[in-house]
Write a protein that holds these residues in place. Structure first.
Motif, short mmCIF file in Angstrom:
data_model
loop_
_atom_site.label_atom_id
_atom_site.label_comp_id
_atom_site.label_asym_id
_atom_site.label_seq_id
_atom_site.Cartn_x
_atom_site.Cartn_y
_atom_site.Cartn_z
N ASP A 458 -35.11 -8.64 17.71
CA ASP A 458 -36.22 -8.05 16.97
C ASP A 458 -37.01 -8.97 16.23
OD1 ASP A 458 -35.38 -5.54 18.10
OD2 ASP A 458 -34.31 -4.92 16.18
N ALA A 459 -36.90 -10.19 16.49
CA ALA A 459 -37.70 -11.27 15.75
C ALA A 459 -37.74 -12.37 16.67
CB ALA A 459 -37.28 -11.60 14.57
N SER A 460 -38.95 -13.20 16.61
CA SER A 460 -39.10 -14.46 17.54
C SER A 460 -38.39 -15.56 16.63
CB SER A 460 -40.54 -14.73 17.96
OG SER A 460 -41.27 -14.79 16.58
N MET A 461 -38.50 -16.84 17.41
CA MET A 461 -37.78 -17.97 16.69
C MET A 461 -38.90 -18.18 15.64
SD MET A 461 -35.17 -19.78 16.66
CE MET A 461 -34.32 -19.85 18.06
N ASP A 462 -40.45 -18.23 15.92
CA ASP A 462 -41.26 -18.58 14.96
C ASP A 462 -41.10 -17.88 13.81
OD1 ASP A 462 -42.02 -20.65 16.59
OD2 ASP A 462 -43.87 -19.25 17.42
N ARG A 482 -34.35 -16.62 23.72
CA ARG A 482 -34.13 -15.80 24.95
C ARG A 482 -34.87 -14.68 24.97
NH1 ARG A 482 -27.66 -15.39 26.20
NH2 ARG A 482 -28.72 -14.39 27.97
N ASP A 483 -35.10 -13.93 25.93
CA ASP A 483 -36.25 -12.52 25.95
C ASP A 483 -35.59 -11.88 24.89
OD1 ASP A 483 -37.57 -13.82 27.99
OD2 ASP A 483 -36.38 -12.77 29.59
N GLU A 484 -34.51 -11.44 24.70
CA GLU A 484 -34.08 -10.31 23.90
C GLU A 484 -33.53 -10.76 22.61
OE1 GLU A 484 -32.63 -10.86 26.80
OE2 GLU A 484 -33.79 -9.52 28.11
N GLU A 485 -33.01 -12.03 22.51
CA GLU A 485 -32.47 -12.53 21.31
C GLU A 485 -32.62 -13.96 21.26
OE1 GLU A 485 -28.50 -11.17 21.78
OE2 GLU A 485 -27.86 -13.14 23.05
N ALA A 580 -23.44 -23.56 24.23
CA ALA A 580 -23.73 -23.32 25.83
C ALA A 580 -23.54 -21.93 26.28
CB ALA A 580 -22.74 -24.34 26.59
N TYR A 581 -22.39 -21.17 25.51
CA TYR A 581 -22.26 -19.92 25.79
C TYR A 581 -23.21 -19.28 25.21
CZ TYR A 581 -20.10 -15.27 25.70
OH TYR A 581 -19.76 -14.00 25.94
N LEU A 582 -23.51 -19.16 23.76
CA LEU A 582 -24.45 -18.35 23.18
C LEU A 582 -25.74 -18.46 23.53
CD1 LEU A 582 -22.86 -18.45 19.66
CD2 LEU A 582 -22.58 -16.56 21.20
N GLY A 583 -25.94 -19.77 23.95
CA GLY A 583 -27.36 -20.15 24.25
C GLY A 583 -27.72 -19.44 25.81
N GLY A 584 -26.69 -19.10 26.47
CA GLY A 584 -26.91 -18.65 27.93
C GLY A 584 -26.92 -19.60 28.94
N TYR A 585 -26.30 -20.95 28.69
CA TYR A 585 -26.26 -22.02 29.54
C TYR A 585 -25.50 -21.74 30.76
CZ TYR A 585 -25.85 -26.93 31.25
OH TYR A 585 -25.97 -28.15 31.86
N TRP A 588 -27.50 -17.63 35.20
CA TRP A 588 -28.76 -18.12 35.98
C TRP A 588 -29.46 -17.00 36.35
CZ3 TRP A 588 -29.26 -22.58 37.64
CH2 TRP A 588 -30.32 -23.21 38.61
N PRO A 589 -30.94 -17.24 36.05
CA PRO A 589 -31.39 -18.74 35.66
C PRO A 589 -31.03 -18.92 34.27
CG PRO A 589 -33.13 -17.23 35.74
CD PRO A 589 -31.96 -16.43 36.38
N ARG A 590 -31.01 -20.25 33.99
CA ARG A 590 -30.66 -20.59 32.64
C ARG A 590 -31.84 -20.50 31.75
NH1 ARG A 590 -27.49 -26.26 34.26
NH2 ARG A 590 -25.40 -25.39 34.59
N PRO A 591 -31.70 -19.79 30.51
CA PRO A 591 -32.81 -19.66 29.64
C PRO A 591 -32.99 -21.02 28.88
CG PRO A 591 -30.91 -18.71 28.65
CD PRO A 591 -30.57 -19.00 30.00
N THR A 592 -32.06 -21.82 28.94
CA THR A 592 -32.03 -23.13 28.20
C THR A 592 -31.45 -24.24 28.87
OG1 THR A 592 -31.43 -24.02 26.07
CG2 THR A 592 -29.75 -22.85 26.85
N THR A 593 -31.94 -25.51 28.69
CA THR A 593 -31.58 -26.59 29.15
C THR A 593 -30.35 -27.36 28.46
OG1 THR A 593 -33.26 -28.10 28.25
CG2 THR A 593 -33.59 -26.79 30.29
#
Length: 626
Positions: A458-462, A482-485, A580-585, A588-593
């Protein structure tokens, strides 16, 4: 001055000189008289009074003419063995009368104005000198004094009449240094100067330190005619010297005592530290500590006790050299006072000094250490410092044992708390960013700082970064959005998770929303759960206890599996795997690099992948290995 075996025949009836004459021999007219009759005149006197040198048995008045009447009266006033200077009415001369046992010798000084003035100045300088001045006559038996000045009289309390004719040893007493006396005697026998310091005694018996200088006075032929002495009161200087020596001796004694104490303390601290490090359980640790402290000569009994909620008393857990009875918490005993105040308490109990120091680590109370001293030994500030240092080490060791036991025990109490204090980072951030935060794990960095990973919805990174920037003492590092969190890392001045861990509690979950945080802890049943809860309530006001639940752990919980895996991973490997796990690495598709995750760790991309591959290999071994 001392005795001398050297004897000389007196050359005149008087046998003595004034100080100026002794120091400066001048050839002047000399007339010897006895009973009003001239017995001898020298050539200078024969010339001065126009007579021949053979005037024996002639009346003095016929030889000395008009000056005899004045001289006769002055001779009567002169003490035997002393000298008197007379100003004659005859303009040609002044006279010095040397009075002896059998008559007098009269020396006439020519009336040379400058000579008379110089001699008068010398005489006055000697008479009025600030230190004692004496003259002795070694030609007479026992080398007696023939002159003392005013300063000598003030120094010793004796008058000139009382001391003239005596050897100056009369100032010595039972505490006068024999070595200094021997040194003076040898110097006189060898006719050389000497200076010594020795204790003398005034007329009233008062002791004083006298710096004595004795020097021979020689005539034109080099023969010793007199000894001049100088006496200087150096009592103040000697007392200061003795005080300095006493101070040095005291410092040496204190230094030696300090070295003995430091040696004892060093051994005690080392042994207690070894006991703390080597004990396998809390009970073994406390037994070893009590035994070691009781072995010190200063202590006859040592025990460790803790509060008993059931009896409202302090009961001993272990002891050495004593068997204490339970103590009422409020009876004023040092043990109860120490726990109440949270500091050292010292008092007399049954005629013996007792000191008690709380056992506490990071605000968690583990009991109280109490020592009973041996007879005649009091607990001073140094003892308090030593005992306080020991109790800190013991409390730290107990905390480590209790924490290990908590992690290993199956019987736990699950406590659910609700916190609203804005000093808790997730409480403050959830309110500021209007979001929900869920605790994932804590990460110990190489700089000994602990950071916690949270997922935020419910909040963006910014928005999260902007909200954190307004919060004092909170540092937010973005990991991945990510899209949701969002995955973020929160660092605060003091980690809530680490603070609870030091108090024996394991954090199982933290969920924050709308400025309220639900916190779930696990505490061993054997631990004092109430102490942990009270510590949280004191630190974070308005804390609400939601539930207590006793339960058994499964054979191996997910948390224990993770804990075992953490033991295999380095800090960098664990951080790479978590991010890597919590960042969705792994999705697929990967939300982060990998590049973004490497930047969040502050390392290069190849380094990040090396840590991640190593961690993945260890994770597979944990699942598929034997």
């Amino acid at each position: 001055m001392t005795d001398t075996d050297t004897e000389r025949n007196e050359s005149s009836a008087g046998g003595g000189d004034t100080p100026a004459a002794a120091l400066e021999r001048i050839v002047d007219p000399v007339v010897a008289v006895a009973g009003g009759t001239v017995t001898c005149v020298n050539a200078a006197a024969a010339d001065a009074f126009d007579t021949h040198t053979d005037v024996s048995d002639r009346p003095a008045a016929s030889v000395l003419d008009t000056v005899w009447e004045q001289l006769e009266a002055e001779i009567e006033e002169t003490a035997i063995g002393t000298v008197r200077t007379v100003s004659l009415e005859d303009d040609r001369f002044d006279a010095r009368i040397h009075r002896g046992d059998d008559g007098a010798t009269i020396t006439f000084d020519h009336d040379d104005t400058s000579h008379v003035r110089d001699r008068a100045i010398k005489d006055r300088a000697i008479d009025e000198a600030p230190i004692g001045v004496t003259l002795s006559d070694p030609s007479r038996e026992d080398n007696p004094l023939i002159y003392v000045n005013d300063a000598y009289e003030r120094l010793t309390g004796y008058t000139s009449e009382e001391v003239v004719g005596q050897n100056c040893r009369f100032l010595q007493g039972e505490d006068s240094d024999p070595e200094a006396i021997r040194e003076m005697r040898e110097a006189i026998d060898e006719q050389r100067p000497v200076t010594v310091e020795l204790k003398n005694y005034r007329k009233d018996g008062e002791e004083f330190w006298n710096e004595v200088t004795i020097a021979p006075v020689r005539d034109d032929d080099g023969e010793v005619t007199n000894y001049v002495g100088f006496q200087n009161d150096v009592t103040a200087r000697k007392q200061a010297q003795f005080e300095l020596e006493r101070h040095k001796e005291k410092l040496q004694e204190e230094r030696a005592e300090l070295e003995r104490v430091l040696e004892r303390v060093e051994g005690l601290v080392q042994d207690v530290t070894a006991a703390v490090a080597g004990a396998t359980s809390r009970t073994d640790l406390e037994d070893a500590v009590c035994d070691r402290i009781a072995a010190e000569r200063a202590y006859e009994g040592v025990w460790i006790g803790e509060r008993s909620p059931a009896t409202s008393s302090i009961e001993a857990r272990t002891s050495a050299g004593t068997t204490p009875e339970p103590i009422e918490i409020d009876d004023g005993h040092p043990a109860s006072v120490a726990l109440e105040r949270g500091g050292v308490a010292v008092d007399r109990v049954d005629g013996t000094t007792v000191a008690a120091i709380p056992l506490a680590y990071s605000g968690v109370e583990y009991g109280v250490l109490t020592v009973r001293t041996t007879e005649g030994h009091d607990v001073d500030e140094r003892d308090e410092v030593i005992l306080s240092a020991l109790t800190r080490a013991v409390a730290s060791g107990i905390n480590a044992r209790e924490t290990s036991r908590m992690l290993a025990t199956d019987a736990v109490v699950a406590v659910e708390l609700e916190l609203v204090d804005r000093n808790v980072a997730p409480v403050a951030l959830s309110a500021a960013a209007d979001c929900e935060l869920e605790y994932r794990r804590s990460v110990h960095r190489t700089d000994d700082e602990t950071a916690s990973l949270y997922t935020a919805t419910d909040a963006s990174m910014d928005e999260l970064e902007a909200a954190a920037a307004e919060l004092e003492g909170v540092e937010l590092r973005p990991i991945v959005e990510r899209d949701e969190e969002c995955l973020v890392e929160l660092t605060t001045d003091e980690s809530l998770v680490e603070w609870l861990s030091e108090r024996g509690a394991v954090v199982r979950s933290i969920t924050a929303e709308d400025g309220r945080t639900r916190l779930t802890l696990e505490v061993p049943r054997s631990a004092n759960v109430r102490d942990v809860v009270e510590a949280v309530e004191e630190r974070y006001p308005e804390t609400d206890v939601r539930s207590f639940q006793q339960r058994e752990r499964a054979d191996e919980t997910r948390q224990e599996f993770a804990a075992n895996l953490e033991d295999e991973l380095t800090d960098r490997q664990l951080a790479a795997l978590q991010r890597a796990y919590l960042g969705g690495y792994f999705e697929w598709p990967r939300p982060t690099t990998g590049e973004e995750l490497a930047q969040s760790m502050g390392v290069s991309r190849p380094t990040f992948h090396e840590h991640l591959r190593t961690a993945e290999a260890k994770l597979c071994r944990a699942f598929f290995g034997e």
